[in-house]
Design a protein around this motif. Structure first.
Motif: not given
Length: 196
Positions: A152-158, A162-170, A182-188
């Protein structure tokens, strides 16, 4: 002894002289059983008889009676010893019987104790095996839980990266540290809400 032999010789001599006298006197008489009482013959017969009894008593009857008394005493002693030995052997038989019964009772007690010990050892082995199985199961559950947490930690880290990469891309720009948190907390929060 000399007295007896002397009396016998004297009596024979007197009888012999009387017999020759009677033979001379009674030459004409017929020979048959004596019908007259002869005192000297009776006296010497009595003396010889008494001497014979005395000799028998001192040399034959005394030792014979003594030997019979000794034999009787030996027989009485042998019977007494035999009875004593028989009583002793009966006591020994009773004692051995008691010992055999005690040994049989002790063997029975030992058998009961051995069965009890075997049952106790069996229960101990079963309990130990159950505890080891529980320990192995608990250890396996802990390992599975750790592996799940690591996955789960590995999954959350990945997912975070990806969320950060996708957000930065958007957004077209790089996110700072507070935006990333903040983005990690919202996703969690969204994942936790959807898993409930």
């Amino acid at each position: 002894m000399l007295l007896v032999f002397g009396g016998v010789i004297l009596g024979t001599a007197l009888l012999g002289s009387d017999a020759s006298l009677y033979a001379a006197e009674d030459a004409g008489h017929h020979a048959g059983p004596p019908l007259h009482w002869k005192t000297d013959l009776a006296l010497w017969s009595f003396v010889v008889f008494v001497a014979f009894i005395v000799v028998l008593k001192s040399f034959a009857w005394g030792p014979l009676i003594q030997a019979l008394d000794e034999r009787e005493q030996r027989v009485v002693t042998a019977i007494s010893d035999a009875e004593s030995k028989q009583r002793e052997s009966e006591e020994l038989v009773k004692e051995h019987t008691r010992k055999i019964e005690a040994a049989q009772d002790e063997i029975q007690a030992m058998m009961v104790e051995a069965r009890s010990d075997a049952d106790r050892i069996k229960q101990d082995v079963l309990e130990q095996a159950r505890q080891e199985a529980e320990s192995i199961k608990a250890h396996a559950v802990d390992e599975i839980e750790r592996a799940r947490e690591l996955a789960l930690k590995d999954l959350f880290d990945q997912m975070n990266s990806r969320v950060i990469d996708a957000t930065e891309h958007v957004l077209g720009r790089a996110l700072n540290e507070s935006d990333r948190d903040r983005l990690v907390e919202e996703a969690l929060a969204q994942i936790s809400g959807s898993s409930n």
